[in-house]
Design a protein around this motif. Structure first.
Motif, PDB file in Angstrom:
ATOM      1  N   ILE A  93     -19.759  20.121  81.540  1.00 49.30           N
ATOM      2  CA  ILE A  93     -19.547  20.893  82.646  1.00 49.30           C
ATOM      3  C   ILE A  93     -19.228  21.806  83.358  1.00 49.30           C
ATOM      4  N   SER A  94     -19.500  22.418  84.394  1.00 51.38           N
ATOM      5  CA  SER A  94     -19.610  23.468  85.048  1.00 51.38           C
ATOM      6  C   SER A  94     -18.836  24.296  85.411  1.00 51.38           C
ATOM      7  N   ILE A  95     -19.558  26.368  85.278  1.00 49.65           N
ATOM      8  CA  ILE A  95     -18.451  26.723  85.210  1.00 49.65           C
ATOM      9  C   ILE A  95     -17.054  26.631  86.296  1.00 49.65           C
ATOM     10  N   SER A  96     -16.787  26.562  87.258  1.00 48.81           N
ATOM     11  CA  SER A  96     -16.655  25.982  88.636  1.00 48.81           C
ATOM     12  C   SER A  96     -15.890  25.011  88.725  1.00 48.81           C
ATOM     13  N   GLY A  97     -16.254  23.986  87.564  1.00 48.35           N
ATOM     14  CA  GLY A  97     -15.652  22.653  87.454  1.00 48.35           C
ATOM     15  C   GLY A  97     -14.421  22.403  86.232  1.00 48.35           C
ATOM     16  N   CYS A  98     -15.302  23.981  85.004  1.00 45.98           N
ATOM     17  CA  CYS A  98     -13.740  24.337  84.179  1.00 45.98           C
ATOM     18  C   CYS A  98     -12.868  25.077  84.833  1.00 45.98           C
ATOM     19  N   PHE A  99     -13.561  26.462  85.858  1.00 46.09           N
ATOM     20  CA  PHE A  99     -12.426  26.765  86.273  1.00 46.09           C
ATOM     21  C   PHE A  99     -11.742  26.019  87.326  1.00 46.09           C
ATOM     22  N   ALA A 100     -12.519  24.746  88.217  1.00 43.29           N
ATOM     23  CA  ALA A 100     -11.188  23.994  88.627  1.00 43.29           C
ATOM     24  C   ALA A 100     -10.044  23.993  88.125  1.00 43.29           C
ATOM     25  N   GLN A 101     -10.540  23.412  87.026  1.00 38.17           N
ATOM     26  CA  GLN A 101     -10.045  22.796  86.091  1.00 38.17           C
ATOM     27  C   GLN A 101      -8.488  23.623  85.648  1.00 38.17           C
ATOM     28  N   LEU A 102      -8.435  24.639  84.863  1.00 38.20           N
ATOM     29  CA  LEU A 102      -7.872  25.181  84.261  1.00 38.20           C
ATOM     30  C   LEU A 102      -7.404  25.170  85.446  1.00 38.20           C
ATOM     31  N   TYR A 103      -7.582  26.021  86.639  1.00 36.00           N
ATOM     32  CA  TYR A 103      -6.233  26.258  88.141  1.00 36.00           C
ATOM     33  C   TYR A 103      -5.795  25.099  88.182  1.00 36.00           C
ATOM     34  N   LEU A 104      -6.140  23.960  87.748  1.00 33.25           N
ATOM     35  CA  LEU A 104      -5.125  22.803  88.613  1.00 33.25           C
ATOM     36  C   LEU A 104      -4.118  22.971  87.151  1.00 33.25           C
ATOM     37  N   PHE A 105      -4.496  22.561  86.181  1.00 29.62           N
ATOM     38  CA  PHE A 105      -3.674  22.773  84.996  1.00 29.62           C
ATOM     39  C   PHE A 105      -2.863  23.941  85.448  1.00 29.62           C
ATOM     40  N   VAL A 106      -2.486  24.971  84.660  1.00 32.49           N
ATOM     41  CA  VAL A 106      -1.819  25.669  85.228  1.00 32.49           C
ATOM     42  C   VAL A 106      -0.838  25.654  86.773  1.00 32.49           C
ATOM     43  N   ALA A 107      -1.403  25.202  87.392  1.00 28.99           N
ATOM     44  CA  ALA A 107      -0.325  25.943  88.666  1.00 28.99           C
ATOM     45  C   ALA A 107       0.545  24.565  88.509  1.00 28.99           C
ATOM     46  N   LEU A 108       0.244  22.811  88.069  1.00 31.94           N
ATOM     47  CA  LEU A 108       1.017  21.817  87.783  1.00 31.94           C
ATOM     48  C   LEU A 108       1.836  22.404  86.691  1.00 31.94           C
ATOM     49  N   ALA A 109       1.480  22.548  85.807  1.00 28.66           N
ATOM     50  CA  ALA A 109       2.736  23.798  84.562  1.00 28.66           C
ATOM     51  C   ALA A 109       3.400  24.476  85.469  1.00 28.66           C
ATOM     52  N   ALA A 110       3.079  25.589  86.206  1.00 28.50           N
ATOM     53  CA  ALA A 110       3.828  26.565  86.841  1.00 28.50           C
ATOM     54  C   ALA A 110       4.892  25.726  87.197  1.00 28.50           C
ATOM     55  N   GLU A 111       4.637  24.966  88.143  1.00 30.14           N
ATOM     56  CA  GLU A 111       5.127  23.563  89.152  1.00 30.14           C
ATOM     57  C   GLU A 111       6.457  23.354  88.459  1.00 30.14           C
ATOM     58  N   GLU A 112       6.003  22.638  87.391  1.00 32.50           N
ATOM     59  CA  GLU A 112       6.883  22.083  86.327  1.00 32.50           C
ATOM     60  C   GLU A 112       8.356  22.934  85.861  1.00 32.50           C
ATOM     61  N   PHE A 113       7.638  24.108  85.635  1.00 35.17           N
ATOM     62  CA  PHE A 113       9.107  24.981  85.437  1.00 35.17           C
ATOM     63  C   PHE A 113      10.043  25.059  86.977  1.00 35.17           C
ATOM     64  N   PHE A 114       9.095  25.468  88.050  1.00 35.01           N
ATOM     65  CA  PHE A 114      10.074  25.490  89.405  1.00 35.01           C
ATOM     66  C   PHE A 114      10.982  24.300  89.854  1.00 35.01           C
ATOM     67  N   LEU A 115      10.077  22.877  89.048  1.00 28.90           N
ATOM     68  CA  LEU A 115      11.103  21.680  89.841  1.00 28.90           C
ATOM     69  C   LEU A 115      11.980  22.240  88.477  1.00 28.90           C
ATOM     70  N   LEU A 116      11.747  22.182  87.308  1.00 29.34           N
ATOM     71  CA  LEU A 116      13.107  21.996  86.448  1.00 29.34           C
ATOM     72  C   LEU A 116      13.902  22.613  86.933  1.00 29.34           C
TER      73      LEU A 116
END
Length: 324
Positions: A93-116
């Motif tokens: 996986i490219s470095i940019s693809g890896c960082f994009a995956q990391l960003y989306l994973f953390v963003a959606l995890a944070a979104e679950e905090f707010f939504l719950l």
């Protein structure tokens, strides 16, 4: 401190997946494919029932619909790549693809905090202030709270994702995980990660802390109110309106505590991988079951959809009457 220049010599990462089981890659692929399909089917069913069932056009099911979409999104960030690794050995996986995956994973995890947290407030108003529920939790407030949760969730990881992009990766490029995980990437860096760790913990305290405290306070008031209800049937009905959400909250915070609330000396990548897998699989898999098995409105909507008779056109009605 992070240097001003990015001395990165690594141009891509290799996600190892589950090298501990070299002979089980195809069985693991089939297992995770089945889990992924069940997650998609279960959460899409909740979304479809919420849209099609007039009785489910309420704030609680509006937020549940958001949660189902969130679960689909979070598993779709990691599972397709994991399935590709297991089936075709596409580990790069490219470095940019890896960082994009990391960003989306953390963003959606944070979104679950707010939504719950928002859903906990909705249940607090429904149980503690039932006469004013429709006036307080109106359509406009629901949309504002849901939109705010999504915006804050996607703003949360911006800072430390940028800091990650400034790190140097000049030695091993093998990520001992099934996706571009935060802790696994830090172990690969050959530059100081102290700034990222400090920023991440500070931001997490200011984000996760208030969410956890707000949810906890909401349930303290909810349980206190339920205990004041004199009839057993009244207490049972009141508790049933929040039991599903409470179960999801306990599962979500429980897996996160197992994953992150450990001393650094006790942490290992293999354990982090296991708990990350549980968090990424267990919550999205169980959410539709938790919210439907103990929910009469959802089961009634499902029965209505399954037993709904097809609408016949005028031509089809005439042909049917002629046959009779």
């Amino acid at each position: 401190m992070i240097g001003r220049k990015n001395l990165t010599t690594v141009t891509e990462f290799i996600i190892l997946g589950f090298p501990e089981f070299p002979d089980l890659q195809i069985p693991l692929f089939l297992l995770f494919l089945l889990i992924y399909l069940i997650i998609l089917m279960g959460n899409l069913t909740i979304i479809a029932l919420t849209c099609l069932g007039p009785r489910l056009h309420t704030p609680m099911y509006f937020f549940l619909c958001n949660l189902s979409f969130l679960d689909i999104s979070s598993t779709s960030v990691t599972f397709p790549k994991l399935l590709d690794i297991l089936l075709r050995k596409k580990q790069r996986i490219s470095i940019s693809g890896c960082f994009a995956q990391l960003y989306l994973f953390v963003a959606l995890a944070a979104e679950e905090f707010f939504l719950l947290t928002v859903m906990a407030y909705d249940r607090y108003v429904a149980i503690c202030h039932p006469l004013h529920y429709r006036m307080i939790i109106n359509k406009r407030l629901c949309v504002l709270m849901a939109t705010g949760s999504w915006i804050l969730g996607f703003l949360y990881p911006v800072t430390h994702t940028v800091l990650f992009s400034l790190l140097s990766f000049c030695e091993s490029n093998e990520i001992n995980h099934f996706f571009c995980d935060y802790s696994a990437l830090l172990k690969l860096s050959c530059s100081s990660a102290s700034t990222i760790e400090i920023v991440t913990y500070v931001v997490a305290v200011f984000i996760a802390g208030p969410c956890f405290i707000s949810t906890l306070v909401s349930y303290v008031y909810i349980i206190s109110t339920i205990l004041t209800i004199h009839s057993r049937e009244g207490r049972r009905k009141a508790f049933s309106t929040c039991s599903s959400h409470l179960t999801v909250v306990i599962l979500y915070y429980g897996t996160l505590m197992c994953l992150y609330m450990k001393p650094a000396s006790m942490q290992s990548l293999d354990q982090n991988k296991l708990f990350s897998l549980l968090n990424n699989v267990l919550i999205p898999l169980l959410n539709p079951l938790i919210y439907s098995l103990n929910n009469k409105a959802v089961k009634a909507a499902l029965r209505k959809v399954l037993t709904r008779k097809p609408v016949l056109t005028d031509t089809q009605r005439r042909r049917s009457s002629q046959k009779q």
